[in-house]
Motif scaffolding. Structure first.
Motif, PDB file in Angstrom:
ATOM      1  N   VAL A  28      48.103  76.999 114.752  1.00 48.29           N
ATOM      2  CA  VAL A  28      48.834  77.977 114.795  1.00 48.29           C
ATOM      3  C   VAL A  28      49.715  77.690 113.607  1.00 48.29           C
ATOM      4  CG1 VAL A  28      50.588  79.842 116.278  1.00 48.29           C
ATOM      5  CG2 VAL A  28      48.591  78.630 116.999  1.00 48.29           C
ATOM      6  N   VAL A  29      50.351  77.004 113.225  1.00 44.46           N
ATOM      7  CA  VAL A  29      51.218  76.422 112.126  1.00 44.46           C
ATOM      8  C   VAL A  29      50.385  76.881 110.882  1.00 44.46           C
ATOM      9  CG1 VAL A  29      53.285  74.969 111.178  1.00 44.46           C
ATOM     10  CG2 VAL A  29      52.903  75.720 113.282  1.00 44.46           C
ATOM     11  N   ASP A  30      48.875  75.665 111.136  1.00 40.54           N
ATOM     12  CA  ASP A  30      47.869  76.001 110.011  1.00 40.54           C
ATOM     13  C   ASP A  30      48.171  77.065 109.184  1.00 40.54           C
ATOM     14  OD1 ASP A  30      49.243  73.629 110.061  1.00 40.54           O
ATOM     15  OD2 ASP A  30      46.871  72.891 110.556  1.00 40.54           O
ATOM     16  N   MET A  31      48.271  78.367 110.190  1.00 38.26           N
ATOM     17  CA  MET A  31      47.795  79.876 110.270  1.00 38.26           C
ATOM     18  C   MET A  31      48.546  80.509 109.094  1.00 38.26           C
ATOM     19  SD  MET A  31      45.022  81.503 109.780  1.00 38.26           S
ATOM     20  CE  MET A  31      43.307  81.413 110.623  1.00 38.26           C
ATOM     21  N   LEU A  32      49.522  80.269 110.251  1.00 35.50           N
ATOM     22  CA  LEU A  32      51.384  80.480 109.996  1.00 35.50           C
ATOM     23  C   LEU A  32      51.410  80.723 108.136  1.00 35.50           C
ATOM     24  CD1 LEU A  32      52.973  80.779 112.626  1.00 35.50           C
ATOM     25  CD2 LEU A  32      52.385  82.339 111.897  1.00 35.50           C
ATOM     26  N   ARG A  33      50.821  79.462 107.995  1.00 36.03           N
ATOM     27  CA  ARG A  33      51.471  79.376 106.785  1.00 36.03           C
ATOM     28  C   ARG A  33      50.521  79.963 105.336  1.00 36.03           C
ATOM     29  NH1 ARG A  33      52.537  73.051 108.535  1.00 36.03           N
ATOM     30  NH2 ARG A  33      54.352  72.958 108.317  1.00 36.03           N
ATOM     31  N   THR A  34      49.528  80.845 106.060  1.00 37.14           N
ATOM     32  CA  THR A  34      48.351  81.600 105.189  1.00 37.14           C
ATOM     33  C   THR A  34      48.908  83.315 104.801  1.00 37.14           C
ATOM     34  OG1 THR A  34      47.035  82.303 106.854  1.00 37.14           O
ATOM     35  CG2 THR A  34      46.536  79.947 106.137  1.00 37.14           C
ATOM     36  N   CYS A  35      49.577  83.383 105.763  1.00 38.23           N
ATOM     37  CA  CYS A  35      50.737  84.625 105.886  1.00 38.23           C
ATOM     38  C   CYS A  35      52.690  84.077 104.390  1.00 38.23           C
ATOM     39  CB  CYS A  35      51.274  84.464 106.592  1.00 38.23           C
ATOM     40  SG  CYS A  35      50.245  85.183 108.402  1.00 38.23           S
ATOM     41  N   TYR A  36      52.122  85.226 104.286  1.00 39.71           N
ATOM     42  CA  TYR A  36      53.004  85.786 102.322  1.00 39.71           C
ATOM     43  C   TYR A  36      53.932  87.023 102.350  1.00 39.71           C
ATOM     44  CZ  TYR A  36      51.595  81.203 100.710  1.00 39.71           C
ATOM     45  OH  TYR A  36      50.669  79.876 100.068  1.00 39.71           O
ATOM     46  N   ASP A  37      54.722  86.692 102.117  1.00 43.60           N
ATOM     47  CA  ASP A  37      55.045  88.188 101.796  1.00 43.60           C
ATOM     48  C   ASP A  37      55.076  88.344 100.385  1.00 43.60           C
ATOM     49  OD1 ASP A  37      57.412  89.381 100.215  1.00 43.60           O
ATOM     50  OD2 ASP A  37      58.939  89.796 102.011  1.00 43.60           O
ATOM     51  N   PRO A  38      54.086  89.019  99.999  1.00 44.18           N
ATOM     52  CA  PRO A  38      53.615  89.324  98.454  1.00 44.18           C
ATOM     53  C   PRO A  38      54.621  89.044  97.617  1.00 44.18           C
ATOM     54  CG  PRO A  38      54.025  91.567  99.857  1.00 44.18           C
ATOM     55  CD  PRO A  38      54.513  90.488 100.700  1.00 44.18           C
ATOM     56  N   GLU A  39      55.698  89.051  98.329  1.00 43.93           N
ATOM     57  CA  GLU A  39      57.347  89.295  96.678  1.00 43.93           C
ATOM     58  C   GLU A  39      57.702  88.116  96.133  1.00 43.93           C
ATOM     59  OE1 GLU A  39      59.697  92.098  97.999  1.00 43.93           O
ATOM     60  OE2 GLU A  39      58.947  93.620  97.465  1.00 43.93           O
ATOM     61  N   ILE A  40      57.625  86.888  97.445  1.00 36.49           N
ATOM     62  CA  ILE A  40      58.211  86.044  97.106  1.00 36.49           C
ATOM     63  C   ILE A  40      56.766  84.656  97.972  1.00 36.49           C
ATOM     64  CG2 ILE A  40      59.670  84.314  98.471  1.00 36.49           C
ATOM     65  CD1 ILE A  40      60.853  86.047 100.018  1.00 36.49           C
ATOM     66  N   PRO A  41      56.635  83.812  96.659  1.00 32.78           N
ATOM     67  CA  PRO A  41      55.258  82.473  96.983  1.00 32.78           C
ATOM     68  C   PRO A  41      55.445  81.856  97.449  1.00 32.78           C
ATOM     69  CG  PRO A  41      56.895  82.241  95.176  1.00 32.78           C
ATOM     70  CD  PRO A  41      57.221  83.807  95.565  1.00 32.78           C
ATOM     71  N   VAL A  42      56.238  81.828  98.516  1.00 30.80           N
ATOM     72  CA  VAL A  42      55.752  80.831  99.717  1.00 30.80           C
ATOM     73  C   VAL A  42      55.674  81.253 101.078  1.00 30.80           C
ATOM     74  CG1 VAL A  42      57.996  79.300 101.243  1.00 30.80           C
ATOM     75  CG2 VAL A  42      58.294  79.945  98.886  1.00 30.80           C
ATOM     76  N   ASN A  43      55.070  80.626 101.674  1.00 31.91           N
ATOM     77  CA  ASN A  43      54.654  80.784 103.163  1.00 31.91           C
ATOM     78  C   ASN A  43      55.726  81.720 104.333  1.00 31.91           C
ATOM     79  OD1 ASN A  43      54.256  79.078 105.291  1.00 31.91           O
ATOM     80  ND2 ASN A  43      53.519  77.892 103.526  1.00 31.91           N
ATOM     81  N   ILE A  44      55.068  82.611 105.712  1.00 30.90           N
ATOM     82  CA  ILE A  44      56.773  82.810 106.120  1.00 30.90           C
ATOM     83  C   ILE A  44      56.861  81.309 107.114  1.00 30.90           C
ATOM     84  CG2 ILE A  44      55.457  85.360 106.453  1.00 30.90           C
ATOM     85  CD1 ILE A  44      54.671  84.031 108.518  1.00 30.90           C
ATOM     86  N   TYR A  45      55.824  80.638 107.068  1.00 30.23           N
ATOM     87  CA  TYR A  45      56.278  79.152 107.863  1.00 30.23           C
ATOM     88  C   TYR A  45      57.442  78.429 107.108  1.00 30.23           C
ATOM     89  CZ  TYR A  45      56.536  75.215 110.921  1.00 30.23           C
ATOM     90  OH  TYR A  45      56.844  75.001 112.256  1.00 30.23           O
ATOM     91  N   GLU A  46      57.017  78.328 105.686  1.00 31.00           N
ATOM     92  CA  GLU A  46      58.098  77.730 105.465  1.00 31.00           C
ATOM     93  C   GLU A  46      58.938  78.628 104.509  1.00 31.00           C
ATOM     94  OE1 GLU A  46      58.145  73.826 105.009  1.00 31.00           O
ATOM     95  OE2 GLU A  46      56.148  74.465 105.463  1.00 31.00           O
ATOM     96  N   MET A  47      59.134  79.530 105.300  1.00 37.45           N
ATOM     97  CA  MET A  47      60.534  80.899 104.774  1.00 37.45           C
ATOM     98  C   MET A  47      61.609  80.839 105.676  1.00 37.45           C
ATOM     99  SD  MET A  47      60.623  81.843 101.441  1.00 37.45           S
ATOM    100  CE  MET A  47      61.768  83.658 101.734  1.00 37.45           C
TER     101      MET A  47
END
Length: 121
Positions: A28-47
């Motif tokens: 699940v975390v690996d999949m979350l790492r494919t989701c991005y806020d288009p204004e920020i070049p970092v995935n939502i998990y790392e954010m």
């Protein structure tokens, strides 16, 4: 018309075949790492936008997440995108994403990798 106990068409649920293993938190975390806020070049998990993640028996995934602010331009589109992507993880039978505002997101919730990527270190 829906039966009283049947899922509504908008619920993200699927039947899990009996031979499909339950999803892992890592998947699940690996999949979350494919989701991005288009204004920020970092995935939502790392954010640091994911506050809680539970993989329950039967393959249901419950996520509590936040956004960088209540006025975030992707407030309407990002949570459903997260649900859709989580539903593609093998073994997931249901995905529920709740957006929460407490505690408020701050940059200190970001991973060290995210801070480095954004030049904040």
């Amino acid at each position: 018309m829906n039966e009283p106990n049947s899922p509504t068409p908008s619920e993200n649920t699927t039947a899990q075949p009996s031979n499909t293993p339950l999803p892992t938190e890592t998947q699940v975390v690996d999949m979350l790492r494919t989701c991005y806020d288009p204004e920020i070049p970092v995935n939502i998990y790392e954010m640091g936008l994911i506050y809680d993640l539970k993989v329950n028996e039967g393959g249901r995934v419950d996520i509590k997440m936040t956004l960088t602010s209540p006025m975030c331009p992707v407030a309407e589109s990002l949570p459903p995108e997260v649900e859709r992507k989580i539903m593609t993880v093998p073994g997931v039978t249901a995905a529920n994403v709740d957006v929460v505002w407490e505690p408020a997101w701050t940059p200190d919730k970001m991973s060290e990798a995210a801070k480095l990527q954004l030049g904040m270190q």
